[in-house]
Design an enzyme around this catalytic site. Structure first.
Site, PDB file in Angstrom:
ATOM      1  CE  LYS A 125      -1.172  -4.926   2.913  1.00  0.00           C
ATOM      2  NZ  LYS A 125      -1.386  -5.990   1.939  1.00  0.00           N
ATOM      3  CE1 TYR A 156      -3.500  -3.596   5.125  1.00  0.00           C
ATOM      4  CE2 TYR A 156      -3.559  -1.194   5.139  1.00  0.00           C
ATOM      5  CZ  TYR A 156      -3.531  -2.392   4.453  1.00  0.00           C
ATOM      6  OH  TYR A 156      -3.533  -2.379   3.085  1.00  0.00           O
ATOM      7  CG  HIS A 157      -0.864   1.515   6.798  1.00  0.00           C
ATOM      8  ND1 HIS A 157      -1.928   2.055   7.481  1.00  0.00           N
ATOM      9  CD2 HIS A 157      -1.182   1.623   5.482  1.00  0.00           C
ATOM     10  CE1 HIS A 157      -2.835   2.478   6.628  1.00  0.00           C
ATOM     11  NE2 HIS A 157      -2.415   2.226   5.405  1.00  0.00           N
ATOM     12  CB  SER A 209      -2.815   1.585  11.002  1.00  0.00           C
ATOM     13  OG  SER A 209      -2.667   0.758   9.852  1.00  0.00           O
ATOM     14  CB  THR A 216      -0.964   0.015   1.216  1.00  0.00           C
ATOM     15  OG1 THR A 216      -1.342   1.368   1.505  1.00  0.00           O
ATOM     16  CG2 THR A 216      -0.346  -0.572   2.452  1.00  0.00           C
TER      17      THR A 216
HETATM   18  N1  LIG Z   1      -9.069  -1.924  -1.079  1.00  0.00           N
HETATM   19  C1  LIG Z   1      -8.157  -0.970  -1.086  1.00  0.00           C
HETATM   20  O1  LIG Z   1      -8.470   0.240  -1.173  1.00  0.00           O
HETATM   21  C2  LIG Z   1      -6.699  -1.336  -1.005  1.00  0.00           C
HETATM   22  C3  LIG Z   1      -5.739  -0.293  -1.085  1.00  0.00           C
HETATM   23  C4  LIG Z   1      -4.389  -0.628  -1.010  1.00  0.00           C
HETATM   24  C5  LIG Z   1      -3.981  -1.946  -0.865  1.00  0.00           C
HETATM   25  N2  LIG Z   1      -4.925  -2.931  -0.779  1.00  0.00           N
HETATM   26  C6  LIG Z   1      -4.447  -4.308  -0.589  1.00  0.00           C
HETATM   27  O2  LIG Z   1      -5.030  -5.161  -1.548  1.00  0.00           O
HETATM   28  C7  LIG Z   1      -5.275  -6.452  -0.980  1.00  0.00           C
HETATM   29  C8  LIG Z   1      -6.743  -6.814  -1.185  1.00  0.00           C
HETATM   30  O3  LIG Z   1      -7.570  -5.819  -0.564  1.00  0.00           O
HETATM   31  P1  LIG Z   1      -9.146  -5.942  -0.643  1.00  0.00           P
HETATM   32  O4  LIG Z   1      -9.694  -4.589  -0.507  1.00  0.00           O
HETATM   33  O5  LIG Z   1      -9.498  -6.782  -1.812  1.00  0.00           O
HETATM   34  O6  LIG Z   1      -9.431  -6.757   0.717  1.00  0.00           O
HETATM   35  P2  LIG Z   1     -10.605  -7.802   1.029  1.00  0.00           P
HETATM   36  O7  LIG Z   1     -10.729  -7.875   2.509  1.00  0.00           O
HETATM   37  O8  LIG Z   1     -11.819  -7.479   0.239  1.00  0.00           O
HETATM   38  O9  LIG Z   1     -10.005  -9.181   0.473  1.00  0.00           O
HETATM   39  C9  LIG Z   1      -8.989  -9.900   1.111  1.00  0.00           C
HETATM   40  C10 LIG Z   1      -9.250 -11.376   0.881  1.00  0.00           C
HETATM   41  O10 LIG Z   1      -8.187 -12.125   1.473  1.00  0.00           O
HETATM   42  C11 LIG Z   1      -8.729 -13.233   2.158  1.00  0.00           C
HETATM   43  N3  LIG Z   1      -7.789 -13.608   3.230  1.00  0.00           N
HETATM   44  C12 LIG Z   1      -7.377 -12.862   4.283  1.00  0.00           C
HETATM   45  N4  LIG Z   1      -6.533 -13.567   5.043  1.00  0.00           N
HETATM   46  C13 LIG Z   1      -6.378 -14.781   4.446  1.00  0.00           C
HETATM   47  C14 LIG Z   1      -5.652 -15.944   4.767  1.00  0.00           C
HETATM   48  N5  LIG Z   1      -4.896 -16.026   5.878  1.00  0.00           N
HETATM   49  N6  LIG Z   1      -5.728 -17.016   3.938  1.00  0.00           N
HETATM   50  C15 LIG Z   1      -6.497 -16.957   2.831  1.00  0.00           C
HETATM   51  N7  LIG Z   1      -7.222 -15.887   2.489  1.00  0.00           N
HETATM   52  C16 LIG Z   1      -7.166 -14.811   3.287  1.00  0.00           C
HETATM   53  C17 LIG Z   1     -10.079 -12.745   2.679  1.00  0.00           C
HETATM   54  O11 LIG Z   1     -10.974 -13.793   2.969  1.00  0.00           O
HETATM   55  C18 LIG Z   1     -10.546 -11.861   1.524  1.00  0.00           C
HETATM   56  O12 LIG Z   1     -11.322 -12.584   0.600  1.00  0.00           O
HETATM   57  C19 LIG Z   1      -4.895  -6.355   0.489  1.00  0.00           C
HETATM   58  O13 LIG Z   1      -3.626  -6.898   0.690  1.00  0.00           O
HETATM   59  C20 LIG Z   1      -4.874  -4.869   0.758  1.00  0.00           C
HETATM   60  O14 LIG Z   1      -3.971  -4.548   1.765  1.00  0.00           O
HETATM   61  C21 LIG Z   1      -6.267  -2.655  -0.854  1.00  0.00           C
END
Ligand SMILES: NC(=O)c1ccc[n+]([C@@H]2O[C@H](COP(=O)([O-])OP(=O)(O)OC[C@H]3O[C@@H](n4cnc5c(N)ncnc54)[C@H](O)[C@@H]3O)[C@@H](O)[C@H]2O)c1
Length: 400
Positions: free
Chosen positions: A185, A181-182, A179, A144
């Site tokens: 990453k 979370y960050h 955070s 991120t």
């Molecule tokens: N949505 C955003 O705005 C955004 C921005 C920057 C980065 N990201 C990154 O993109 C990625 C996806 O984000 P998103 O918004 O699709 O999140 P999301 O929560 O919609 O999807 C994450 C998926 O990962 C699965 N998951 C989590 N832990 C797991 C594990 N231990 N084993 C198997 N599956 C697991 C969850 O069940 C879920 O389906 C993340 O890594 C997030 O940090 C997202």
């Protein structure tokens, strides 16, 4: 290519899995569906009625004739992950599978620990599984832009060349995560860089901005392919939340002064960026960092855009500054480079009024599913606020 998409049932992962499959790749999703459980635990749900993974995949096959595999497994379970690697024999792994909400990671110690363990172990396991079972595969890992924080200099793509006491080197760009979370990453990025240097793995770290939007070319092909759309105070990101608020006649909740500026990207471009990264792999031993966003906006400027578009649609949209639950700079310099994906051919989808209007109309379509009680930010960053309980209900402070 044979591609393992970890976290392929989530917001970015589902849209990307469909796109990679549509482009002819052999896709298998690995997901333990834990995000659906976390939603239930928090009492929140997607604005859109997402279907079960089985129905989603059957619908994709019925609509396109293409099959996407599914393995229900927890990536923190190494034996299960290895079994998946042996079954799929991936040439590329795209890892979305993490706990992705900053507020979730700040709820209390347990949520911080869950986020740290889940994310760090998931990343570590993928790297070990690659070393032992797919050393030539390419990892595309979602990071991120929030890893960098908001430094008072331009943010480079992963590395910065600096001169210090008469000597010069190119080093990882300093990170100031905001955070737990960050923080996970940042640790992931260090693990990736380390294993590329030491084991010769190949990896691309996609430092993604805030994602907005619902539809992609593929998710609109059938109703059961609809993607998730979060608007709640824990998972809802700025623009998505504002559009739901506008559709409901709820004031747009701008945290603090609203000068917080970030990189943003349409979900349509997220899926393209991941495909570009997958189809042009890193070299053996190479660790690439791409800043994956297309535009930067302050939160306040986004809110003003939604007010303007809402007004043109005949809606009465009000903007309210609420107490900022986060500890962050509300006015700051922000500039970042994002050249690598453009160089690979990304043609940015820029945010325009019709896009905002479309998002407001989508929100209006699902209005009956909205629980306005889920909108206020309920998680406080500051020490001293009671852990495990909702924060002070967003106190409305009107500012001109
Ligand atoms: N949505 C955003 O705005 C955004 C921005 C920057 C980065 N990201 C990154 O993109 C990625 C996806 O984000 P998103 O918004 O699709 O999140 P999301 O929560 O919609 O999807 C994450 C998926 O990962 C699965 N998951 C989590 N832990 C797991 C594990 N231990 N084993 C198997 N599956 C697991 C969850 O069940 C879920 O389906 C993340 O890594 C997030 O940090 C997202």
């Amino acid at each position: 290519m044979r591609i393992l998409v970890i976290g392929g049932d989530g917001y970015c992962g589902w849209a990307t899995a469909l796109h990679l499959s549509a482009c002819g790749h052999d896709v298998t999703i690995l997901d333990n569906l834990v995000r659906r459980k976390w939603d239930r635990d928090l009492g929140v749900s997607s604005l859109t009625p997402i279907r079960g993974i089985g129905e989603r995949l059957r619908s994709w096959e019925a609509t396109t004739g293409k099959k996407i595999g599914f393995i229900k497994a927890d990536a923190t379970n190494y034996a299960a992950l290895v079994e998946a690697f042996q079954t799929v024999e991936p040439e590329a792994i795209v890892n979305f599978g993490q706990q992705r909400s900053a507020p979730f990671s700040m709820i209390d110690r347990d949520h911080a620990a869950l986020t740290m363990v889940n994310n760090t172990l998931c990343n570590l396991n993928v790297l070990w599984a690659m070393r032992e079972h797919a050393p030539a595969a390419h990892l595309v890992k979602l990071g991120t832009m929030g890893e960098y924080g908001t430094p008072n200099i331009e943010i480079e793509e992963g590395f910065i060349t600096i001169e210090h006491k008469g000597r010069r080197d190119t080093l990882p760009f300093p990170k100031q995560p905001g955070s737990f979370y960050h923080l996970t990453k940042v640790s992931d990025s260090d693990q990736l860089f380390f294993t590329c240097r030491i084991w010769g793995l190949r990896a691309t770290d996609l430092n993604q901005g805030v994602v907005y939007g619902l539809d992609t070319e593929e998710t609109t092909l059938a109703p059961a392919l609809v993607n998730r759309f979060d608007y709640d105070g824990v998972y809802g990101t700025a623009l998505n939340r504002f559009c739901v608020e506008a559709a409901l006649g709820h004031p747009l909740t701008v945290y603090g002064r609203g000068g917080q500026t970030r990189g943003f990207i349409n979900i349509v471009d997220t899926v393209r960026c991941v495909r570009l990264a997958v189809e042009t792999p890193a070299e053996a031993g190479e660790f690439r960092v791409f800043n994956q966003f297309t535009q930067t906006f302050s939160v306040l400027s986004l809110a003003h855009s939604v007010v303007r578009v809402g007004a043109a649609m005949g809606l009465s949209v009000e903007l309210q500054h609420v107490e900022n639950p986060r500890v962050e700079k509300e006015l700051h310099y922000y500039s970042s480079v994002n050249n690598h994906l453009l160089a690979l051919g990304l043609e940015p989808t820029l945010l325009d009024d019709p896009t905002i209007e479309g998002m407001i109309r989508t929100a209006a379509r699902y209005e009956k599913r909205v629980d306005t009680g889920q909108i206020p930010a309920t998680v406080q960053w500051a020490a001293g606020s009671p852990p495990g309980r909702p924060a002070v209900p967003a106190k409305v402070v009107r500012r001109s």
